[in-house]
Design a protein around this motif. Structure first.
Motif, PDB file in Angstrom:
ATOM      1  N   ARG A  99       8.659   2.222 -11.117  1.00 42.22           N
ATOM      2  CA  ARG A  99       8.327   1.242  -9.824  1.00 42.22           C
ATOM      3  C   ARG A  99       8.354   0.163  -9.961  1.00 42.22           C
ATOM      4  O   ARG A  99       7.761  -0.569 -11.273  1.00 42.22           O
ATOM      5  CB  ARG A  99       6.639   2.503  -9.327  1.00 42.22           C
ATOM      6  CG  ARG A  99       7.324   3.187  -8.573  1.00 42.22           C
ATOM      7  CD  ARG A  99       7.906   3.956  -7.625  1.00 42.22           C
ATOM      8  NE  ARG A  99       8.143   2.932  -6.280  1.00 42.22           N
ATOM      9  CZ  ARG A  99       7.573   3.257  -4.658  1.00 42.22           C
ATOM     10  NH1 ARG A  99       6.521   4.240  -5.298  1.00 42.22           N
ATOM     11  NH2 ARG A  99       7.363   1.727  -3.815  1.00 42.22           N
ATOM     12  N   GLY A 100       8.589  -0.891  -8.908  1.00 39.46           N
ATOM     13  CA  GLY A 100       8.162  -2.209  -8.702  1.00 39.46           C
ATOM     14  C   GLY A 100       8.591  -2.833  -7.314  1.00 39.46           C
ATOM     15  O   GLY A 100       9.222  -2.662  -6.601  1.00 39.46           O
ATOM     16  N   GLY A 101       8.103  -3.911  -7.672  1.00 39.42           N
ATOM     17  CA  GLY A 101       8.558  -4.812  -6.376  1.00 39.42           C
ATOM     18  C   GLY A 101       7.037  -5.434  -5.971  1.00 39.42           C
ATOM     19  O   GLY A 101       5.776  -6.355  -6.637  1.00 39.42           O
ATOM     20  N   VAL A 102       7.004  -6.239  -4.931  1.00 38.31           N
ATOM     21  CA  VAL A 102       5.964  -7.286  -4.225  1.00 38.31           C
ATOM     22  C   VAL A 102       4.772  -6.431  -3.826  1.00 38.31           C
ATOM     23  O   VAL A 102       5.243  -5.727  -2.851  1.00 38.31           O
ATOM     24  CB  VAL A 102       6.861  -7.863  -3.251  1.00 38.31           C
ATOM     25  CG1 VAL A 102       5.381  -8.803  -2.699  1.00 38.31           C
ATOM     26  CG2 VAL A 102       7.868  -9.199  -3.516  1.00 38.31           C
ATOM     27  N   VAL A 103       4.096  -7.065  -4.430  1.00 38.89           N
ATOM     28  CA  VAL A 103       2.284  -6.040  -3.765  1.00 38.89           C
ATOM     29  C   VAL A 103       1.602  -6.815  -2.976  1.00 38.89           C
ATOM     30  O   VAL A 103       0.930  -6.432  -3.046  1.00 38.89           O
ATOM     31  CB  VAL A 103       1.873  -5.892  -5.602  1.00 38.89           C
ATOM     32  CG1 VAL A 103       2.950  -4.742  -6.350  1.00 38.89           C
ATOM     33  CG2 VAL A 103       1.585  -6.806  -6.464  1.00 38.89           C
ATOM     34  N   ALA A 104       1.268  -8.383  -3.850  1.00 39.13           N
ATOM     35  CA  ALA A 104       0.882  -9.271  -2.323  1.00 39.13           C
ATOM     36  C   ALA A 104       1.485 -10.604  -2.027  1.00 39.13           C
ATOM     37  O   ALA A 104       2.764 -10.811  -2.917  1.00 39.13           O
ATOM     38  CB  ALA A 104      -0.372  -9.437  -3.041  1.00 39.13           C
ATOM     39  N   ARG A 105       1.494 -10.785  -1.010  1.00 37.46           N
ATOM     40  CA  ARG A 105       1.968 -11.898  -0.235  1.00 37.46           C
ATOM     41  C   ARG A 105       1.200 -12.624   0.377  1.00 37.46           C
ATOM     42  O   ARG A 105       1.040 -12.061   1.189  1.00 37.46           O
ATOM     43  CB  ARG A 105       3.557 -12.019   0.364  1.00 37.46           C
ATOM     44  CG  ARG A 105       3.751 -11.005   1.455  1.00 37.46           C
ATOM     45  CD  ARG A 105       4.746 -10.380   1.638  1.00 37.46           C
ATOM     46  NE  ARG A 105       6.271 -11.421   1.728  1.00 37.46           N
ATOM     47  CZ  ARG A 105       7.075 -11.076   0.913  1.00 37.46           C
ATOM     48  NH1 ARG A 105       7.874  -9.924   0.524  1.00 37.46           N
ATOM     49  NH2 ARG A 105       8.328 -12.230   1.117  1.00 37.46           N
ATOM     50  N   ARG A 106       1.721 -14.808   0.417  1.00 37.62           N
ATOM     51  CA  ARG A 106       1.349 -14.924   1.627  1.00 37.62           C
ATOM     52  C   ARG A 106       1.308 -16.548   1.343  1.00 37.62           C
ATOM     53  O   ARG A 106       2.163 -16.976   0.888  1.00 37.62           O
ATOM     54  CB  ARG A 106      -0.138 -15.468   0.598  1.00 37.62           C
ATOM     55  CG  ARG A 106      -1.198 -16.404   1.851  1.00 37.62           C
ATOM     56  CD  ARG A 106      -2.978 -16.552   1.062  1.00 37.62           C
ATOM     57  NE  ARG A 106      -3.095 -17.549   1.195  1.00 37.62           N
ATOM     58  CZ  ARG A 106      -4.462 -17.313   1.082  1.00 37.62           C
ATOM     59  NH1 ARG A 106      -5.469 -16.735   0.882  1.00 37.62           N
ATOM     60  NH2 ARG A 106      -5.319 -18.326   2.365  1.00 37.62           N
TER      61      ARG A 106
ATOM     62  N   VAL B 259       2.729 -12.166  -5.249  1.00 38.22           N
ATOM     63  CA  VAL B 259       3.300 -11.267  -7.031  1.00 38.22           C
ATOM     64  C   VAL B 259       3.819 -10.183  -6.865  1.00 38.22           C
ATOM     65  O   VAL B 259       3.500  -9.269  -5.807  1.00 38.22           O
ATOM     66  CB  VAL B 259       1.430 -10.815  -7.178  1.00 38.22           C
ATOM     67  CG1 VAL B 259       0.998 -10.699  -8.021  1.00 38.22           C
ATOM     68  CG2 VAL B 259       1.077 -12.494  -6.568  1.00 38.22           C
ATOM     69  N   GLU B 260       4.929  -9.981  -8.206  1.00 38.02           N
ATOM     70  CA  GLU B 260       6.078  -9.446  -7.956  1.00 38.02           C
ATOM     71  C   GLU B 260       4.727  -8.226  -9.631  1.00 38.02           C
ATOM     72  O   GLU B 260       4.351  -8.947 -10.381  1.00 38.02           O
ATOM     73  CB  GLU B 260       6.652  -9.457  -8.832  1.00 38.02           C
ATOM     74  CG  GLU B 260       7.176 -10.320  -7.550  1.00 38.02           C
ATOM     75  CD  GLU B 260       9.173 -10.959  -7.798  1.00 38.02           C
ATOM     76  OE1 GLU B 260       9.794 -10.581  -6.202  1.00 38.02           O
ATOM     77  OE2 GLU B 260       9.338 -10.484  -8.590  1.00 38.02           O
ATOM     78  N   ALA B 261       4.876  -6.616  -9.414  1.00 34.05           N
ATOM     79  CA  ALA B 261       4.559  -5.908 -10.960  1.00 34.05           C
ATOM     80  C   ALA B 261       5.606  -5.285 -10.813  1.00 34.05           C
ATOM     81  O   ALA B 261       6.165  -4.553  -9.610  1.00 34.05           O
ATOM     82  CB  ALA B 261       3.382  -5.859 -10.479  1.00 34.05           C
TER      83      ALA B 261
ATOM     84  N   SER C  28      -1.850  -1.770  -9.349  1.00 36.29           N
ATOM     85  CA  SER C  28      -1.405  -0.576 -10.193  1.00 36.29           C
ATOM     86  C   SER C  28       0.443  -0.156  -9.098  1.00 36.29           C
ATOM     87  O   SER C  28       0.389  -0.065  -8.701  1.00 36.29           O
ATOM     88  CB  SER C  28      -2.814   0.694  -8.997  1.00 36.29           C
ATOM     89  OG  SER C  28      -2.078   2.030  -9.340  1.00 36.29           O
ATOM     90  N   VAL C  29       1.015   0.579 -10.023  1.00 36.11           N
ATOM     91  CA  VAL C  29       1.873   0.395 -10.302  1.00 36.11           C
ATOM     92  C   VAL C  29       2.582   1.640 -11.379  1.00 36.11           C
ATOM     93  O   VAL C  29       2.099   1.551 -12.719  1.00 36.11           O
ATOM     94  CB  VAL C  29       2.958  -1.065 -10.821  1.00 36.11           C
ATOM     95  CG1 VAL C  29       4.435  -0.214 -10.332  1.00 36.11           C
ATOM     96  CG2 VAL C  29       2.508  -2.229  -9.761  1.00 36.11           C
TER      97      VAL C  29
ATOM     98  N   ASP D 269       0.565  -0.844  -0.027  1.00 35.04           N
ATOM     99  CA  ASP D 269      -0.121   0.043   0.125  1.00 35.04           C
ATOM    100  C   ASP D 269       1.072   1.279  -0.101  1.00 35.04           C
ATOM    101  O   ASP D 269       0.771   2.165   0.319  1.00 35.04           O
ATOM    102  CB  ASP D 269      -0.729  -0.137   1.215  1.00 35.04           C
ATOM    103  CG  ASP D 269      -1.981   0.939   1.278  1.00 35.04           C
ATOM    104  OD1 ASP D 269      -1.789   1.720  -0.291  1.00 35.04           O
ATOM    105  OD2 ASP D 269      -2.456   1.389   2.318  1.00 35.04           O
ATOM    106  N   GLU D 270       0.910   0.872  -0.981  1.00 34.96           N
ATOM    107  CA  GLU D 270       2.671   2.448  -0.773  1.00 34.96           C
ATOM    108  C   GLU D 270       2.338   3.359  -2.110  1.00 34.96           C
ATOM    109  O   GLU D 270       1.860   2.949  -3.245  1.00 34.96           O
ATOM    110  CB  GLU D 270       4.250   2.039  -1.228  1.00 34.96           C
ATOM    111  CG  GLU D 270       4.783   1.104  -0.495  1.00 34.96           C
ATOM    112  CD  GLU D 270       6.243   0.470  -0.457  1.00 34.96           C
ATOM    113  OE1 GLU D 270       6.866   0.693  -1.735  1.00 34.96           O
ATOM    114  OE2 GLU D 270       6.391  -0.732  -0.037  1.00 34.96           O
ATOM    115  N   ALA D 271       2.625   4.120  -2.493  1.00 33.56           N
ATOM    116  CA  ALA D 271       2.233   5.627  -3.218  1.00 33.56           C
ATOM    117  C   ALA D 271       3.314   4.680  -4.542  1.00 33.56           C
ATOM    118  O   ALA D 271       4.547   4.714  -4.274  1.00 33.56           O
ATOM    119  CB  ALA D 271       2.621   6.595  -2.676  1.00 33.56           C
ATOM    120  N   GLY D 272       2.107   4.493  -5.484  1.00 32.09           N
ATOM    121  CA  GLY D 272       2.419   4.233  -7.072  1.00 32.09           C
ATOM    122  C   GLY D 272       2.689   2.451  -6.821  1.00 32.09           C
ATOM    123  O   GLY D 272       3.723   2.228  -7.791  1.00 32.09           O
ATOM    124  N   LEU D 273       2.629   2.436  -5.633  1.00 30.86           N
ATOM    125  CA  LEU D 273       2.549   0.987  -5.882  1.00 30.86           C
ATOM    126  C   LEU D 273       2.180  -0.306  -5.069  1.00 30.86           C
ATOM    127  O   LEU D 273       2.034  -0.154  -3.375  1.00 30.86           O
ATOM    128  CB  LEU D 273       4.309   0.227  -5.184  1.00 30.86           C
ATOM    129  CG  LEU D 273       4.563  -1.371  -5.524  1.00 30.86           C
ATOM    130  CD1 LEU D 273       5.179  -1.891  -6.939  1.00 30.86           C
ATOM    131  CD2 LEU D 273       5.967  -1.646  -4.504  1.00 30.86           C
TER     132      LEU D 273
END
Length: 371
Positions: free
Chosen positions: A275-282, A349-351, A270-271, A252-256
């Protein structure tokens, strides 16, 4: 006689605010001597004795106060703390506590004695007396109580007494959940009583995983979770996030950013460019091999499916199992084997949105684990 009584009355009135002046006015003023002993004792303990505290030690002042006024609980507490003989100290504490069960300093000494003796019911009852009179002292008292709580065999007694009837019960749970040494007993206690506090359950779950107690944390998750696809049961994994890490945690970062849709059936990604990186993990319990991970989506942009990666890795050591973008999914990501030590698998999930290109805005419908 009137003048003497006036001096005595003035000494009593000044006992709390100006104990030194009160003693000068009336040397036999036990209450003023007790207060002076307390001030001197605290100065010695906190300031290390660096200040000019006068010719008498706290113990001497407390002894004089006791001789002049036997019912002085703070003086009794100081005398008990200064006693080197354990049996004598316990005797002083026991007798003094019969006279006064509301003086916090005396009760703190009583609590120390009970903790040393692993007297669980007595320690909790004493703490309850202290905190009902002085609730603001909870953070000072909790470390002492924690020493009892972490002992083997303490959980059953704590479960009997910590029933939520006092405000400090909840405060103690919130304190203990942040202490690594207390997590196992707190988990056992949670099996007997309800905290009635979802955020506390969430923090206990998260902290157990951080301490490497993943199996115990997963069993706890199975007990408390009412949704989320079972944390490893074959089938679709919903986008619920109430009990991370066995449910999803989202960036939940600005731009990611990643967030479920309003109906909870899709995950919006939304990226921004650059910007890029892990947007969801479980975390999930490792399925029986072989299995296939399928990502359902309706993304039409060829660039977007190349810029979204699915990563699977062993939770214990980060060993990579799958690391591929959506364009390479085909019928799914096939996993034929797992390391024997890989009891739990982390799905990421990386985007990424590359600089100079458009922002990445896409939706994932779901992630499914099938055989």
């Amino acid at each position: 006689m009137a003048a003497a009584l006036a001096v005595q009355s003035a000494g009593i009135a000044l006992a709390r605010k100006s104990p030194d002046l009160a003693v000068e006015l009336f040397p036999l003023n036990g209450l003023a001597l007790e207060r002076l002993a307390t001030v001197t004792f605290l100065a010695t303990s906190v300031e290390g004795g660096g200040a000019d505290l006068g010719p008498l030690s706290p113990e001497e002042l407390a002894a004089t106060a006791y001789r002049n006024e036997p019912l002085v609980p703070e003086a009794q507490a100081i005398l008990a703390l200064s006693e080197q003989d354990e049996k004598a100290r316990s005797r002083i504490v026991a007798l003094a506590s019969r006279l006064d069960r509301r003086e916090p300093r005396l009760q703190a000494v009583v609590l120390q004695e009970q903790v040393a003796a692993l007297d669980y019911p007595g320690a909790i009852a004493t703490l309850d007396r202290i905190l009902r009179v002085r609730p603001s002292r909870s953070q000072d008292m909790f470390p002492t109580l924690l020493a009892v709580f972490v002992q083997d065999g303490a959980v059953a007694e704590f479960a009997r007494i910590l029933d939520g009837s006092s405000p400090w019960h909840q405060a103690f749970f919130e304190y203990a959940v942040k202490q690594p040494e207390a997590l196992r007993n707190l988990l056992a206690l949670r099996g007997k009583v309800s905290f009635d506090h979802q955020e506390l359950d969430q923090e206990l779950l998260s902290n157990l995983v951080k301490q490497g107690e993943v199996t115990a944390a997963f069993r706890f998750y199975e007990q408390i979770a009412s949704s989320g696809g079972g944390g490893g049961v074959l089938g679709a994994l919903s986008w619920s996030s109430a009990y991370a890490p066995f449910e999803w945690s989202f960036s939940d970062e600005a731009g990611l950013r990643a967030q479920p849709s309003l109906d909870g059936k899709r995950l919006n990604l939304s990226v921004k460019p650059g910007r890029g990186g892990v947007v969801a993990r479980r975390l999930i319990k490792a399925p029986e091999v072989p299995f296939v991970v399928q990502v359902e989506h309706d993304i039409r942009s060829p660039q977007s499916v190349q810029d979204i990666n699915i990563v699977l890795q062993c939770a214990n050591d980060g060993t990579a199992i799958v690391d591929a973008n959506l364009a390479r999914q085909g019928e799914g990501y096939e996993i034929g084997s797992l390391p024997s030590s890989c009891a739990f698998v982390e799905i990421l999930v990386e985007a990424r949105a590359w600089s100079g290109r458009s922002a990445l805005n896409a939706e994932l419908v779901g992630i499914r684990i099938v055989t």
